[in-house]
Design an enzyme around this catalytic site. Sequence first.
Site, short mmCIF file in Angstrom:
data_model
loop_
_atom_site.label_atom_id
_atom_site.label_comp_id
_atom_site.label_asym_id
_atom_site.label_seq_id
_atom_site.Cartn_x
_atom_site.Cartn_y
_atom_site.Cartn_z
N LYS A 78 0.86 -1.18 0.00
CA LYS A 78 0.00 0.00 0.00
C LYS A 78 0.89 1.23 0.00
O LYS A 78 1.99 1.21 0.57
CB LYS A 78 -0.87 -0.01 1.26
CG LYS A 78 -2.17 0.72 1.09
CD LYS A 78 -3.27 -0.17 0.52
CE LYS A 78 -4.57 0.58 0.40
NZ LYS A 78 -5.67 -0.23 -0.07
N GLY A 175 -23.51 4.49 2.70
CA GLY A 175 -22.55 5.03 1.74
C GLY A 175 -22.87 4.56 0.33
O GLY A 175 -22.68 3.39 0.00
N VAL A 176 -23.41 5.47 -0.48
CA VAL A 176 -23.73 5.10 -1.87
C VAL A 176 -22.80 5.87 -2.81
O VAL A 176 -23.25 6.63 -3.66
CB VAL A 176 -25.23 5.26 -2.21
CG1 VAL A 176 -26.02 4.07 -1.72
CG2 VAL A 176 -25.82 6.56 -1.61
N GLY A 177 -21.52 5.65 -2.63
CA GLY A 177 -20.50 6.22 -3.50
C GLY A 177 -20.25 5.26 -4.65
O GLY A 177 -21.18 4.63 -5.17
N VAL A 179 -18.90 2.21 -4.90
CA VAL A 179 -19.31 0.81 -4.72
C VAL A 179 -20.78 0.73 -4.30
O VAL A 179 -21.55 -0.07 -4.85
CB VAL A 179 -18.43 0.11 -3.65
CG1 VAL A 179 -18.89 -1.34 -3.46
CG2 VAL A 179 -16.97 0.16 -4.02
#
Length: 340
Positions: A78, A175-177, A179
């Site tokens: 990462k 969370g409806v970003g 994904v």
Amino acid sequence: MFDKIGQAHLSELHFKSDEAAQLQAIIAIHNTKLGPALGGCRCIDYASDDAAITDAIRLARGMSYKAALAKVPQGGGKAVILKPKQAFDRAALYRAFGKFVNELGGRYITAVDSGTHLDDMDEVARVTPYVSGSNIDGLDPSPMTALGVLAGMKAAAFHRYGNADLAGRIVAIQGVGNVGFALAELLHKEGARLLVSDIDPQKVEQVKRAFGAEAVNPEHFFHAHCHILAPCGLGAVINDTTLTQLDCDIIAGSANNQLAEARHGQILHERGILYAPDYVINAGGLIKVSLGHLQRSESAIRTKTWGIGETLLHMFDRAAADNRPPSQVADQMAEDILYH
Ligand code: NAD
């Protein structure tokens, strides 16, 4: 520092500073037993250098576990960029970061993560081939992450109810970003009833309009009565506070590091809530960028992503047989692959 590295079984930790580009970046390579390390690049504000190092190490380790259980030929790594405090030239920052990635000679392959976008990876791709997921290669991970979460939800439903059909099931998405929105679309097609929550009211409106979802106030999200709760926003959302609020049978979502602490997996297990370990269920995006980078076909990528359901079924059965939380079983399965 070396204590931290030793505890996480990290193999390499690299630092880069480029004053002209205002770049301060860290690349952590956890384990390369299965292949070159692959993992996103995060660019956020950190309270201290130490916090950035800790984040890079923890996330790199998570990627090794994710790759091992998704059975992709990748290690875990990462990158973290400490977001510049002053105005900065975005293209210059990411080109400087790309040079840093390139200097590692392919031992680490980068991708998008929190605070970085496909456009940033386009800049990275100008200076290194060791990037996956840009506008240039067209490897957007989010739709595949959503598909993997759907496969995992079906596996969890089968384990819990003896039926993988999601029609009529109530699914609450936090969370409806990238994904969460794609997941809402897939669930709508499955006939699920959707409850959605986001701190961005426009995103909620969009999902309400597109898929007939019902909005839930973000503050009350964890009280929502539902069959499946899908955290697709933040990490550490399953914690001492939310555990007292939950009214669901299954937790299955895309967010990384959903359990604030490992012991919260045990508490969910004791409460009879089936938890799909996050790094297993959200591996579709990794599968996309890994196999896409290796030029595998879209159908091979979809088949492997759909296989997340099989992996989870096996994990749930093993957890039930041993009377242990699936989160523990997942860690053990990954460690058996990585360290033995
Ligand atoms: P995103 O930033 O596009 O979406 C996250 C959404 O969550 C945003 O709309 C944001 O407004 C919302 N949100 C933030 N705090 C909230 C709160 N308190 N209540 C309700 N909503 C809130 O991110 P994404 O790419 O969709 O990723 C979502 C999660 O899945 C992240 O945790 C990410 O690390 C993880 N993940 C993503 C991928 C991928 O392919 N994008 C792969 C693996 C894991």
